[in-house]
Design a protein around this motif. Structure first.
Motif, short mmCIF file in Angstrom:
data_model
loop_
_atom_site.label_atom_id
_atom_site.label_comp_id
_atom_site.label_asym_id
_atom_site.label_seq_id
_atom_site.Cartn_x
_atom_site.Cartn_y
_atom_site.Cartn_z
N HIS A 1 -54.67 19.26 -39.69
CA HIS A 1 -55.75 19.03 -38.73
C HIS A 1 -55.19 18.40 -37.46
O HIS A 1 -54.19 17.68 -37.51
N VAL A 2 -55.87 18.64 -36.34
CA VAL A 2 -55.50 18.05 -35.06
C VAL A 2 -56.68 17.22 -34.55
O VAL A 2 -57.84 17.60 -34.74
N LEU A 3 -56.38 16.07 -33.96
CA LEU A 3 -57.41 15.16 -33.46
C LEU A 3 -57.87 15.62 -32.08
O LEU A 3 -57.09 15.65 -31.12
N LEU A 4 -59.16 16.01 -31.97
CA LEU A 4 -59.72 16.51 -30.72
C LEU A 4 -60.93 15.67 -30.30
O LEU A 4 -61.64 15.11 -31.14
N LEU A 5 -61.14 15.62 -29.00
CA LEU A 5 -62.26 14.91 -28.41
C LEU A 5 -63.23 15.93 -27.80
O LEU A 5 -62.81 16.80 -27.03
N TRP A 6 -64.51 15.82 -28.13
CA TRP A 6 -65.54 16.66 -27.52
C TRP A 6 -66.07 15.90 -26.33
O TRP A 6 -66.58 14.79 -26.47
N ARG A 7 -65.88 16.46 -25.12
CA ARG A 7 -66.26 15.70 -23.94
C ARG A 7 -66.78 16.59 -22.82
O ARG A 7 -66.49 17.78 -22.77
N HIS A 8 -67.51 15.97 -21.92
CA HIS A 8 -68.05 16.65 -20.75
C HIS A 8 -67.11 16.43 -19.57
O HIS A 8 -66.60 15.33 -19.38
N ARG A 9 -66.88 17.48 -18.80
CA ARG A 9 -66.13 17.39 -17.55
C ARG A 9 -67.10 17.73 -16.43
O ARG A 9 -67.62 18.84 -16.36
N PHE A 10 -67.34 16.74 -15.56
CA PHE A 10 -68.40 16.90 -14.56
C PHE A 10 -68.03 17.87 -13.44
O PHE A 10 -68.91 18.49 -12.86
N VAL A 11 -66.75 18.01 -13.09
CA VAL A 11 -66.41 18.89 -11.97
C VAL A 11 -66.80 20.34 -12.27
O VAL A 11 -67.55 20.94 -11.51
N PRO A 12 -66.37 20.93 -13.40
CA PRO A 12 -66.85 22.28 -13.72
C PRO A 12 -68.17 22.27 -14.49
O PRO A 12 -68.70 23.32 -14.81
N ASP A 13 -68.69 21.06 -14.82
CA ASP A 13 -69.91 20.88 -15.59
C ASP A 13 -69.86 21.66 -16.90
O ASP A 13 -70.67 22.53 -17.18
N LEU A 14 -68.87 21.29 -17.74
CA LEU A 14 -68.76 21.94 -19.03
C LEU A 14 -68.35 20.94 -20.10
O LEU A 14 -67.77 19.90 -19.83
N GLU B 1 -61.16 0.62 -33.21
CA GLU B 1 -62.07 1.46 -32.45
C GLU B 1 -61.43 1.82 -31.11
O GLU B 1 -60.61 1.06 -30.58
N PRO B 2 -61.81 2.96 -30.53
CA PRO B 2 -61.33 3.30 -29.19
C PRO B 2 -61.74 2.21 -28.19
O PRO B 2 -62.85 1.67 -28.30
N THR B 3 -60.86 1.90 -27.26
CA THR B 3 -61.21 0.92 -26.23
C THR B 3 -61.81 1.58 -25.00
O THR B 3 -62.47 0.93 -24.21
N GLU B 4 -61.57 2.87 -24.83
CA GLU B 4 -62.19 3.62 -23.73
C GLU B 4 -63.43 4.31 -24.28
O GLU B 4 -63.33 5.32 -24.96
N LYS B 5 -64.57 3.76 -23.97
CA LYS B 5 -65.84 4.22 -24.57
C LYS B 5 -66.47 5.39 -23.84
O LYS B 5 -67.39 6.01 -24.36
N THR B 6 -65.99 5.74 -22.64
CA THR B 6 -66.62 6.80 -21.86
C THR B 6 -65.82 8.10 -21.87
O THR B 6 -66.13 9.02 -21.13
N GLU B 7 -64.80 8.19 -22.70
CA GLU B 7 -63.91 9.35 -22.69
C GLU B 7 -64.47 10.56 -23.45
O GLU B 7 -64.00 11.66 -23.26
N MET B 8 -65.42 10.35 -24.36
CA MET B 8 -65.86 11.46 -25.21
C MET B 8 -67.24 11.21 -25.79
O MET B 8 -67.71 10.08 -25.82
N GLN B 9 -67.84 12.28 -26.28
CA GLN B 9 -69.07 12.15 -27.06
C GLN B 9 -68.69 11.84 -28.51
O GLN B 9 -69.30 11.02 -29.16
N ARG B 10 -67.67 12.57 -29.02
CA ARG B 10 -67.23 12.36 -30.40
C ARG B 10 -65.78 12.84 -30.54
O ARG B 10 -65.28 13.56 -29.69
N MET B 11 -65.14 12.42 -31.63
CA MET B 11 -63.82 12.94 -31.95
C MET B 11 -63.85 13.46 -33.38
O MET B 11 -64.63 12.98 -34.20
N GLU B 12 -63.00 14.44 -33.62
CA GLU B 12 -62.93 15.05 -34.96
C GLU B 12 -61.52 15.47 -35.27
O GLU B 12 -60.76 15.86 -34.37
N TRP B 13 -61.19 15.41 -36.56
CA TRP B 13 -59.95 16.03 -37.06
C TRP B 13 -60.32 17.48 -37.35
O TRP B 13 -61.01 17.78 -38.32
#
Length: 190
Positions: A61-74, A139-151
């Motif tokens: 498994h690979v550790l991925l972050l589900w996140r929003h990028r505002f510039v392309p809005d995706l 816990e992550p110290t950067e709280k605004t980097e993602m909605q969630r993370m998953e393996w």
């Protein structure tokens, strides 16, 4: 590797800044083509970045972050990563960003490749790393980097890419590198 050919080299005669900040520098660059044409071309400098494909201890498994990028809005899956601080080695950045963004400490960090994502106009080296194994330290110290993370299972990565759920160039390069070249069955480099 082909030898450089000075007959096809573009010559830079100078550049003048249009805008400069710590995040981006925009220039008009005076260039001359091999056929003698000379013109001003927009060029951009941005800081280097480092990102890491962190595999679990079983290398499945690979550790991925589900996140929003505002510039392309995706929304998309990305690897932990960030900008290389001045004077910082990219491997240090890679390890630091994993800890800050996920709360995991990688067992090792191996450089895979450095690439330029927009090489025709922008200078912004991206350093891609692989970590085999990680330990949860908090816990992550950067709280605004993602909605969630998953393996995420490595076997699901091609489908995520095909579905357009991985749009970040560094993440794509790293994941494709792991799947094609340096993955779980590849020998460790020293």
């Amino acid at each position: 590797m082909p030898a450089p050919d000075d007959d096809s080299r573009w010559i830079v005669h100078g550049r003048r800044p249009l805008y400069e900040s710590e995040w981006i520098k925009l220039y008009k660059t005076d260039v001359e083509l091999p056929d003698g044409q000379r013109f001003e071309h927009h060029t951009v400098w941005m800081p280097s970045a480092a990102m890491t494909a962190t595999l679990n201890d079983d290398l499945t498994h690979v550790l991925l972050l589900w996140r929003h990028r505002f510039v392309p809005d995706l929304w998309n899956w990305e690897l932990p990563g960030g900008l290389v601080d001045e004077g910082e080695d990219p491997a240090q950045t890679a390890a630091r960003e994993i800890e800050e963004e996920t709360g995991y400490r990688p067992r090792n960090v191996e450089h895979l490749v450095t690439f330029e994502p927009m090489i025709g106009m922008v200078s912004t080296p991206h350093h891609v790393f692989l970590a085999r194994g990680a330990e949860r330290i908090g816990e992550p110290t950067e709280k605004t980097e993602m909605q969630r993370m998953e393996w995420v299972p490595l076997a699901q990565i091609p489908a995520l890419i095909a579905q357009g759920q991985v749009s970040n160039s560094g993440t794509l390069v790293a994941l494709l590198h792991v799947l094609a070249i340096s993955g779980p069955t590849a020998p460790h480099r020293s």
